[in-house]
Design a protein around this motif. Structure first.
Motif, PDB file in Angstrom:
ATOM      1  N   VAL A 124      -1.254   6.749  -2.045  1.00  0.00           N
ATOM      2  CA  VAL A 124      -0.728   6.253  -3.433  1.00  0.00           C
ATOM      3  C   VAL A 124       0.403   5.070  -3.053  1.00  0.00           C
ATOM      4  N   ILE A 125       0.707   4.872  -2.136  1.00  0.00           N
ATOM      5  CA  ILE A 125       1.782   3.711  -1.984  1.00  0.00           C
ATOM      6  C   ILE A 125       0.911   2.268  -1.924  1.00  0.00           C
ATOM      7  N   VAL A 126      -0.259   2.480  -1.091  1.00  0.00           N
ATOM      8  CA  VAL A 126      -1.221   1.201  -0.991  1.00  0.00           C
ATOM      9  C   VAL A 126      -1.368   0.763  -2.425  1.00  0.00           C
ATOM     10  N   ILE A 127      -1.694   1.620  -3.136  1.00  0.00           N
ATOM     11  CA  ILE A 127      -2.409   1.417  -4.701  1.00  0.00           C
ATOM     12  C   ILE A 127      -1.218   0.774  -5.403  1.00  0.00           C
ATOM     13  N   SER A 128       0.123   1.174  -5.421  1.00  0.00           N
ATOM     14  CA  SER A 128       1.025   0.737  -6.104  1.00  0.00           C
ATOM     15  C   SER A 128       1.755  -0.542  -5.451  1.00  0.00           C
ATOM     16  N   LYS A 129       1.582  -0.776  -4.167  1.00  0.00           N
ATOM     17  CA  LYS A 129       2.122  -1.821  -3.469  1.00  0.00           C
ATOM     18  C   LYS A 129       1.125  -3.109  -3.796  1.00  0.00           C
ATOM     19  N   GLY A 130      -0.173  -2.902  -3.456  1.00  0.00           N
ATOM     20  CA  GLY A 130      -1.145  -3.774  -3.850  1.00  0.00           C
ATOM     21  C   GLY A 130      -0.940  -4.270  -5.495  1.00  0.00           C
TER      22      GLY A 130
END
Length: 313
Positions: free
Chosen positions: A27-33
């Motif tokens: 979830v964090i990878v998608i939001s950070k990207g």
């Protein structure tokens, strides 16, 4: 709950913490990207790469735990328990290379080629969201570590524990929280000063944190990987058993090797009373093995050698 059930519960809890961290990081990878694209922030991009590396690391740990659960065979008579240590070491290397070194590269690049950050609201919002998720995961790790550390201090347990999988996850999550705090500060300072070099320094700071954690994990896991002795509680338990057994007059030596997070190889040489016959010695050793395994179920392989002579170094 018996000791074997507790050991199984520890294994299950270890897997659950890894899966929990993996889902959080996806979830964090998608939001950070998305935030890195919107803001053009180097620190945010470094955090995106960091979280991507964490996802790969957690998949490797799950694979390592599955490998470690394979039963012993002719090629690996002591089982595959040390697979966890190998893959934990690989995780440390990936955290160092993909996470830490890339963050430093990105920081140097952005410092030499500064680009203004924009749409800061997206970045701050995503970073706060990520801190909430990573903070919860780290808190869960700390709760589990406190359950396992017993009378040891928290940091002493981190240095001596054989649960490399949980330590790696804790190291990753705590580094992530610290990295996120650095990223927020760098983004805010860069935005309000109009100098994007602060954002680049944030990326450098994240890289230093990741490399420091990776080195710590590599040092700790390396000791286990090359054959570290088991917890001293096993030797203490053996000494207690021997004191109660009048037919054993001396513990000549005891060697232990940690073969996995919850698997130990023990080799013991004992001095027995000289009036014992072969049958009595066999019964003595069988009772000794039964009692030790009942008290310390992590002792999976146990070899006991009897002797009647005075031992000299």
């Amino acid at each position: 709950m018996d000791k074997n059930s507790k050991e199984h519960t520890k294994t299950a809890n270890g897997s659950n913490h890894i899966i929990q961290s993996l889902l959080v990081n996806v979830v964090i990878v998608i939001s950070k990207g998305f935030a890195a694209f919107m803001t053009g922030s180097g620190a945010m991009l470094a955090e995106t790469i960091h979280s991507t590396a964490d996802c790969a690391n957690q998949i490797l740990l799950l694979f390592g735990m599955k490998q470690a659960s394979k039963p012993a065979d002719e090629q690996h008579p002591f089982g595959y328990g040390m697979s966890v240590y190998f893959w934990s070491f690989m995780v440390a290397m990936l955290l160092f290379s993909i996470g830490g070194m890339f963050s430093i590269y990105e920081g140097v690049h952005k410092y030499n080629n500064p680009e203004p950050v924009h749409e800061i609201g997206w970045g701050i919002g995503v970073l706060l969201f990520a801190i909430a998720l990573e903070g919860y995961a780290t808190y869960s790790n700390i709760v589990e570590l406190n359950k396992r550390k017993g009378n040891n201090s928290f940091f002493s347990y981190l240095r001596t524990t054989k649960d490399s999988d949980l330590i790696v996850i804790f190291g990753e999550n705590s580094a992530a929280v610290l990295g996120l705090i650095i990223a927020i500060l760098a983004l805010l300072v860069s935005y309000f000063t109009g100098d994007s070099r602060y954002d680049a320094m944030g990326s450098l700071g994240i890289g230093v944190v990741l490399i420091s954690v990776a080195v710590f994990l590599a040092v700790e896991v390396k000791s286990l990987l090359i054959g570290e002795s088991a917890d001293s509680i096993i030797l203490e338990t053996i000494e207690v058993i021997i004191k109660k057994e009048s037919s054993i007059t001396q513990l000549i030596n005891c060697r232990t090797i940690q073969q996995g997070p919850r698997e130990v190889l023990v080799c013991v040489k004992i001095k027995c009373s000289p009036n014992l016959n072969t049958q009595s010695i066999s019964l003595l050793i069988n009772n000794f093995e039964k009692e030790l395994r009942a008290l310390r179920p992590e002792v999976k392989w146990l070899y006991v050698e009897p002797d009647f002579q005075e031992w000299k170094a």
